[in-house]
Design a protein around this motif. Structure first.
Motif, PDB file in Angstrom:
ATOM      1  N   VAL A  95       1.042  -1.237   0.027  1.00 23.31           N
ATOM      2  CA  VAL A  95      -0.048   0.089  -0.031  1.00 23.31           C
ATOM      3  C   VAL A  95       0.917   1.242   0.121  1.00 23.31           C
ATOM      4  O   VAL A  95       1.763   1.524   0.914  1.00 23.31           O
ATOM      5  N   ASP A  96       0.531   2.150  -0.799  1.00 27.38           N
ATOM      6  CA  ASP A  96       1.355   3.439  -0.924  1.00 27.38           C
ATOM      7  C   ASP A  96       0.194   4.575  -0.816  1.00 27.38           C
ATOM      8  O   ASP A  96      -0.884   4.637  -1.500  1.00 27.38           O
ATOM      9  N   VAL A  97       0.566   5.563   0.263  1.00 27.16           N
ATOM     10  CA  VAL A  97      -0.239   6.733   0.228  1.00 27.16           C
ATOM     11  C   VAL A  97       0.542   7.921  -0.009  1.00 27.16           C
ATOM     12  O   VAL A  97       1.240   7.980   0.665  1.00 27.16           O
ATOM     13  N   SER A  98      -0.077   8.768  -0.974  1.00 30.16           N
ATOM     14  CA  SER A  98       0.706   9.739  -1.244  1.00 30.16           C
ATOM     15  C   SER A  98      -0.398  11.125  -1.733  1.00 30.16           C
ATOM     16  O   SER A  98      -1.511  10.682  -1.964  1.00 30.16           O
ATOM     17  N   CYS A  99      -0.013  12.135  -1.813  1.00 31.13           N
ATOM     18  CA  CYS A  99      -0.687  13.282  -1.929  1.00 31.13           C
ATOM     19  C   CYS A  99      -0.510  14.063  -3.648  1.00 31.13           C
ATOM     20  O   CYS A  99       0.804  14.111  -4.022  1.00 31.13           O
ATOM     21  N   VAL A 100      -1.424  14.137  -4.288  1.00 29.02           N
ATOM     22  CA  VAL A 100      -1.230  14.946  -5.725  1.00 29.02           C
ATOM     23  C   VAL A 100      -1.118  16.215  -5.399  1.00 29.02           C
ATOM     24  O   VAL A 100      -1.744  16.911  -4.608  1.00 29.02           O
ATOM     25  N   GLY A 101      -0.170  16.724  -6.062  1.00 30.88           N
ATOM     26  CA  GLY A 101       0.113  18.048  -6.243  1.00 30.88           C
ATOM     27  C   GLY A 101       1.223  18.593  -4.983  1.00 30.88           C
ATOM     28  O   GLY A 101       2.023  17.787  -4.774  1.00 30.88           O
ATOM     29  N   THR A 102       1.221  19.776  -4.673  1.00 28.85           N
ATOM     30  CA  THR A 102       2.308  20.341  -3.740  1.00 28.85           C
ATOM     31  C   THR A 102       1.831  20.620  -2.433  1.00 28.85           C
ATOM     32  O   THR A 102       1.458  21.845  -1.868  1.00 28.85           O
ATOM     33  N   ALA A 103       1.471  19.469  -1.738  1.00 28.63           N
ATOM     34  CA  ALA A 103       0.998  19.735  -0.288  1.00 28.63           C
ATOM     35  C   ALA A 103       2.035  19.441   0.633  1.00 28.63           C
ATOM     36  O   ALA A 103       3.009  18.946   0.634  1.00 28.63           O
ATOM     37  N   ALA A 104       1.996  20.391   1.530  1.00 25.65           N
ATOM     38  CA  ALA A 104       3.103  20.618   2.656  1.00 25.65           C
ATOM     39  C   ALA A 104       3.237  19.558   3.451  1.00 25.65           C
ATOM     40  O   ALA A 104       4.230  18.812   3.682  1.00 25.65           O
ATOM     41  N   SER A 105       2.285  18.971   3.889  1.00 25.05           N
ATOM     42  CA  SER A 105       2.152  17.501   4.459  1.00 25.05           C
ATOM     43  C   SER A 105       1.124  16.777   3.912  1.00 25.05           C
ATOM     44  O   SER A 105       0.206  17.312   3.465  1.00 25.05           O
ATOM     45  N   CYS A 106       1.462  15.455   4.081  1.00 25.39           N
ATOM     46  CA  CYS A 106       0.355  14.713   3.379  1.00 25.39           C
ATOM     47  C   CYS A 106      -0.142  13.327   4.448  1.00 25.39           C
ATOM     48  O   CYS A 106       0.592  12.882   5.052  1.00 25.39           O
ATOM     49  N   PRO A 107      -1.236  13.230   4.574  1.00 24.29           N
ATOM     50  CA  PRO A 107      -2.471  14.235   4.091  1.00 24.29           C
ATOM     51  C   PRO A 107      -2.662  15.238   4.756  1.00 24.29           C
ATOM     52  O   PRO A 107      -2.269  15.437   6.007  1.00 24.29           O
ATOM     53  N   ALA A 108      -3.279  16.218   4.284  1.00 22.84           N
ATOM     54  CA  ALA A 108      -3.626  17.321   5.020  1.00 22.84           C
ATOM     55  C   ALA A 108      -5.039  17.903   4.404  1.00 22.84           C
ATOM     56  O   ALA A 108      -5.531  17.490   3.566  1.00 22.84           O
ATOM     57  N   ALA A 109      -5.738  18.807   5.158  1.00 22.87           N
ATOM     58  CA  ALA A 109      -7.172  18.956   4.882  1.00 22.87           C
ATOM     59  C   ALA A 109      -7.190  19.656   3.469  1.00 22.87           C
ATOM     60  O   ALA A 109      -6.343  20.815   3.196  1.00 22.87           O
ATOM     61  N   GLY A 110      -8.111  19.307   2.641  1.00 29.90           N
ATOM     62  CA  GLY A 110      -8.428  19.775   1.482  1.00 29.90           C
ATOM     63  C   GLY A 110      -7.326  19.095   0.271  1.00 29.90           C
ATOM     64  O   GLY A 110      -7.607  19.407  -0.825  1.00 29.90           O
ATOM     65  N   ALA A 111      -6.345  18.548   0.574  1.00 27.83           N
ATOM     66  CA  ALA A 111      -5.545  17.917  -0.222  1.00 27.83           C
ATOM     67  C   ALA A 111      -6.304  16.692  -0.714  1.00 27.83           C
ATOM     68  O   ALA A 111      -7.180  16.113  -0.234  1.00 27.83           O
ATOM     69  N   ILE A 112      -5.534  16.258  -1.967  1.00 32.03           N
ATOM     70  CA  ILE A 112      -5.968  15.004  -2.763  1.00 32.03           C
ATOM     71  C   ILE A 112      -5.171  13.912  -2.675  1.00 32.03           C
ATOM     72  O   ILE A 112      -3.849  13.973  -2.866  1.00 32.03           O
TER      73      ILE A 112
END
Length: 155
Positions: A95-112
Motif C-alpha cells: 500500500v502506498d499513500v501519497s498526495c497529488v500536487g504540492t501539499a506541505a504535509s500529506c495528508p492535509a485538509a483539502g489535499a487530494i
C-alpha cells in the motif's frame, strides 16, 4: 452391384474402435488447458477486484479520517477485512499513500490523496522448485484518489 474393393475394407477395419480413443485423447488435450485457464483467470480476477476495492476503500477512509492515527487504524482494518474477503495474503498487499500536487504535509485538509495497492497472484500448480513459484506470478495494481476532509487535524 458394386463390391467395395479389398483395400477399402482393410482400411475400414483398421479404424474400428479408434473414435473412443481419439475422443478421450482429444478431450484431455483440449479440456485440461481450458480448465487451467479458467481457474487461473478466476484467481487473477479475484485479486484484481480485491486490490481495486482495497484502494478505493482505503482512499475513502484516509480522506474522511480526522487525524493520521485515525487514518492508519481505518486503513489497517479495511485491508484486513478485504484480504480475508478476497482470500489475498495480507502480507502480499503493498500500500502506498501519497498526495497529488504540492501539499506541505500529506495528508492535509483539502489535499487530494492517492492510494495505490498492489499484489501478485501466484499461478496454480506451479511447484516451488528453483523459485518457479515466485517467478510465475501475475501482478495486479489499483489506484484511487479522494479529496481529504476539511476537518482533518494535523496532530
Amino acid at each position: 452391384m458394386l463390391r467395395p474393393r479389398a483395400s477399402t475394407e482393410r482400411f475400414a477395419e483398421d479404424e474400428r474402435g479408434s473414435a473412443a480413443l481419439e475422443f478421450i485423447v482429444g478431450g484431455v488435450v483440449l479440456l485440461v488447458p481450458i480448465v487451467y485457464l479458467v481457474v487461473t483467470l478466476g484467481l487473477i480476477q479475484s485479486h484484481a477486484l480485491g486490490v481495486e476495492a482495497a484502494s478505493r476503500h482505503v482512499a475513502r477512509a484516509v480522506a474522511s479520517a480526522e487525524s493520521a492515527e485515525d487514518a492508519d487504524d481505518r486503513a489497517a482494518t479495511i485491508l484486513d477485512a478485504l484480504a480475508r474477503e478476497y482470500d489475498i495474503p495480507r502480507d502480499s498487499l503493498a500500500v502506498d499513500v501519497s498526495c497529488v500536487g504540492t501539499a506541505a504535509s500529506c495528508p492535509a485538509a483539502g489535499a487530494i490523496v492517492r492510494v495505490t495497492v498492489a499484489s501478485s497472484v501466484p499461478l496454480p500448480l506451479v511447484p516451488p522448485v528453483l523459485g518457479l513459484d515466485q517467478a510465475a506470478r501475475v501482478g495486479v495494481e489499483s489506484s484511487s484518489v479522494q479529496k481529504v476532509s476539511r476537518y482533518w487535524r494535523d496532530g
